[in-house]
Design a protein around this motif. Sequence first.
Motif, mmCIF file in Angstrom:
data_model
loop_
_atom_site.group_PDB
_atom_site.id
_atom_site.type_symbol
_atom_site.label_atom_id
_atom_site.label_comp_id
_atom_site.label_asym_id
_atom_site.label_seq_id
_atom_site.Cartn_x
_atom_site.Cartn_y
_atom_site.Cartn_z
ATOM 1 N N VAL A 68 -10.025 51.067 44.755
ATOM 2 C CA VAL A 68 -9.942 50.106 45.861
ATOM 3 C C VAL A 68 -10.809 48.895 45.567
ATOM 4 C CG1 VAL A 68 -10.537 49.715 48.283
ATOM 5 C CG2 VAL A 68 -9.307 51.791 47.614
ATOM 6 N N LEU A 69 -12.003 49.130 45.037
ATOM 7 C CA LEU A 69 -12.906 48.035 44.697
ATOM 8 C C LEU A 69 -12.301 47.147 43.624
ATOM 9 C CD1 LEU A 69 -15.731 46.862 45.242
ATOM 10 C CD2 LEU A 69 -16.604 48.368 43.444
ATOM 11 N N PHE A 70 -11.667 47.738 42.640
ATOM 12 C CA PHE A 70 -11.059 46.976 41.550
ATOM 13 C C PHE A 70 -9.996 46.020 42.077
ATOM 14 C CE2 PHE A 70 -7.519 46.487 38.595
ATOM 15 C CZ PHE A 70 -8.148 45.981 37.475
ATOM 16 N N TRP A 71 -9.050 46.535 42.846
ATOM 17 C CA TRP A 71 -7.953 45.690 43.302
ATOM 18 C C TRP A 71 -8.411 44.672 44.344
ATOM 19 C CZ3 TRP A 71 -3.927 45.204 40.486
ATOM 20 C CH2 TRP A 71 -3.483 46.256 39.689
ATOM 21 N N ALA A 72 -9.324 45.057 45.213
ATOM 22 C CA ALA A 72 -9.839 44.100 46.201
ATOM 23 C C ALA A 72 -10.570 42.960 45.525
ATOM 24 C CB ALA A 72 -10.760 44.819 47.184
ATOM 25 N N LEU A 73 -11.374 43.280 44.507
ATOM 26 C CA LEU A 73 -12.121 42.241 43.795
ATOM 27 C C LEU A 73 -11.193 41.338 43.005
ATOM 28 C CD1 LEU A 73 -14.755 40.963 42.906
ATOM 29 C CD2 LEU A 73 -15.025 42.791 41.219
ATOM 30 N N LEU A 74 -10.191 41.902 42.365
ATOM 31 C CA LEU A 74 -9.252 41.101 41.586
ATOM 32 C C LEU A 74 -8.521 40.104 42.472
ATOM 33 C CD1 LEU A 74 -7.822 40.517 38.909
ATOM 34 C CD2 LEU A 74 -6.217 42.357 39.459
ATOM 35 N N LEU A 75 -8.002 40.554 43.593
ATOM 36 C CA LEU A 75 -7.265 39.659 44.493
ATOM 37 C C LEU A 75 -8.184 38.614 45.117
ATOM 38 C CD1 LEU A 75 -4.932 42.259 46.257
ATOM 39 C CD2 LEU A 75 -4.354 40.670 44.400
ATOM 40 N N ALA A 76 -9.377 39.023 45.517
ATOM 41 C CA ALA A 76 -10.314 38.076 46.130
ATOM 42 C C ALA A 76 -10.747 37.008 45.127
ATOM 43 C CB ALA A 76 -11.529 38.823 46.669
ATOM 44 N N ALA A 77 -10.981 37.395 43.872
ATOM 45 C CA ALA A 77 -11.405 36.424 42.856
ATOM 46 C C ALA A 77 -10.309 35.409 42.583
ATOM 47 C CB ALA A 77 -11.792 37.155 41.579
ATOM 48 N N LEU A 78 -9.064 35.851 42.468
ATOM 49 C CA LEU A 78 -7.960 34.920 42.229
ATOM 50 C C LEU A 78 -7.772 33.974 43.408
ATOM 51 C CD1 LEU A 78 -5.366 37.327 40.560
ATOM 52 C CD2 LEU A 78 -6.783 35.582 39.443
ATOM 53 N N ALA A 79 -7.939 34.489 44.620
ATOM 54 C CA ALA A 79 -7.834 33.623 45.798
ATOM 55 C C ALA A 79 -8.986 32.627 45.854
ATOM 56 C CB ALA A 79 -7.802 34.477 47.070
ATOM 57 N N ALA A 80 -10.190 33.069 45.524
ATOM 58 C CA ALA A 80 -11.349 32.176 45.564
ATOM 59 C C ALA A 80 -11.251 31.083 44.509
ATOM 60 C CB ALA A 80 -12.630 32.983 45.360
ATOM 61 N N ALA A 81 -10.587 31.365 43.396
ATOM 62 C CA ALA A 81 -10.457 30.364 42.331
ATOM 63 C C ALA A 81 -9.648 29.152 42.771
ATOM 64 C CB ALA A 81 -9.811 31.000 41.095
ATOM 65 N N THR A 82 -8.839 29.291 43.824
ATOM 66 C CA THR A 82 -8.062 28.159 44.328
ATOM 67 C C THR A 82 -8.910 27.173 45.117
ATOM 68 O OG1 THR A 82 -7.492 29.280 46.411
ATOM 69 C CG2 THR A 82 -6.053 29.670 44.499
ATOM 70 N N GLY A 83 -10.142 27.585 45.509
ATOM 71 C CA GLY A 83 -11.012 26.715 46.283
ATOM 72 C C GLY A 83 -10.838 26.831 47.781
ATOM 73 N N ARG A 84 -9.901 27.637 48.230
ATOM 74 C CA ARG A 84 -9.682 27.808 49.668
ATOM 75 C C ARG A 84 -10.717 28.777 50.255
ATOM 76 N NH1 ARG A 84 -4.783 25.677 51.088
ATOM 77 N NH2 ARG A 84 -3.362 25.196 49.362
ATOM 78 N N ALA A 85 -11.073 28.537 51.511
ATOM 79 C CA ALA A 85 -12.052 29.381 52.220
ATOM 80 C C ALA A 85 -13.239 29.692 51.314
ATOM 81 C CB ALA A 85 -11.386 30.661 52.707
ATOM 82 N N PRO A 86 -13.945 28.668 50.839
ATOM 83 C CA PRO A 86 -14.973 28.903 49.816
ATOM 84 C C PRO A 86 -16.114 29.798 50.272
ATOM 85 C CG PRO A 86 -15.136 26.671 50.699
ATOM 86 C CD PRO A 86 -13.866 27.243 51.220
ATOM 87 N N ARG A 87 -16.443 29.769 51.548
ATOM 88 C CA ARG A 87 -17.554 30.605 52.013
ATOM 89 C C ARG A 87 -17.103 32.060 52.209
ATOM 90 N NH1 ARG A 87 -21.702 27.126 53.221
ATOM 91 N NH2 ARG A 87 -21.120 24.995 53.806
ATOM 92 N N ALA A 88 -16.024 32.256 52.936
ATOM 93 C CA ALA A 88 -15.567 33.616 53.218
ATOM 94 C C ALA A 88 -15.180 34.345 51.932
ATOM 95 C CB ALA A 88 -14.379 33.577 54.183
ATOM 96 N N LEU A 89 -14.361 33.704 51.102
ATOM 97 C CA LEU A 89 -13.946 34.349 49.857
ATOM 98 C C LEU A 89 -15.100 34.433 48.867
ATOM 99 C CD1 LEU A 89 -10.388 32.804 49.357
ATOM 100 C CD2 LEU A 89 -10.944 35.182 49.897
ATOM 101 N N GLY A 90 -15.970 33.429 48.872
ATOM 102 C CA GLY A 90 -17.098 33.443 47.947
ATOM 103 C C GLY A 90 -18.042 34.601 48.203
ATOM 104 N N TRP A 91 -18.397 34.811 49.474
ATOM 105 C CA TRP A 91 -19.283 35.927 49.800
ATOM 106 C C TRP A 91 -18.593 37.261 49.534
ATOM 107 C CZ3 TRP A 91 -23.991 34.861 49.644
ATOM 108 C CH2 TRP A 91 -24.532 33.715 50.216
#
Length: 335
Positions: A68-91
């Motif tokens: 679960v940690l692997f897939w959640a981190l992978l999806l969150a990192a790809l989403a954060a790389a777009t620059g959207r929601a920088p605080r929520a996705l960054g944390w």
Amino acid sequence: MSGWLTEPVPLGRVAAFRTLVYLFVAADLLFFTPWIRDKASIPGELYQPLFVGRLLPLPTPTPLLVNVLFWALLLAALAAATGRAPRALGWTVFLLYFEWMVIAMSYGKVDHDRFGFLVALAVLPTVGRARHGDRTESEAAGWALRVTQIAVVCTYFLAAWAKLRFGGLEWMTGSVLARAIIRRGTELADLIAQVPYLLIAAQFGIIAFELLSPVVFVVSPRWRQAVVAFFYSFHLVTVATITISFAPHLVAMTSFLALERLRPVERLRRLTGRRGGPESAPGEAEGAPGGQPGKGGGPELPGHGPGDGSGGPDSRTDAGVMPAGPPGQRSPVVP
């Protein structure tokens, strides 16, 4: 001191750095350290958590937790790389990756090449929104990059301190590099090892380099780039000889570079616009015959530029009227 810590930098620099960092998280999961997923199959009795894992406390890894940690981190990192929601996705990325590293390093081996990278993940969410190519100066962006730079230099300096603390001065005259070459050396390392006393000299050089690494903060900007280039060359030699990459550390070290000059997103948009935009319409290519204004054949005629209230290119070409001359002089009519 506070002015140095918050020295403003362009927001475009931290935007590019942020994209690079989050894309590396995804690459780390898939290519650099896929072995961490194997911890899911290791008995829980072998899990010896780091101090922070005991302090919080963090759960013992299970197959469900690791996957679960692997897939959640992978999806969150790809989403954060777009620059959207920088605080929520960054944390989110920081917390998930932090737990991922605790799992990775709680089985007897701790890599120090992750320190600067973890600091970068911790400070990037504090910046907020930043667009690629944005030249607006920001103290928040400057602080985030400066703190990451300090962590990068501390990685070098504290590594030398640890060598001297646990190995003493004998570390420099011992067989540290020789053992590393025997374990994981390349053909290039085998050639170097044959040169008498060269490995000993290299060990003295490593200690000197790591202890002097803070000099990067006191030299001029021009020399600072040369020092950072030397940092990278040091790791290039390390990879070429004993195959240790320090990949996350190298990513964190890009905080010293003027990444805003790359502007990959802006360049991609320009390329897309040139292919599908009005600039590339038939008959409007650069160098079109006739010398008509706005058609690439010559300079734009006065009095008919954009926003001057005229009817645009068609109103001056279809009517066959040349631009107005000086006051009091009638414009000739083209037959």
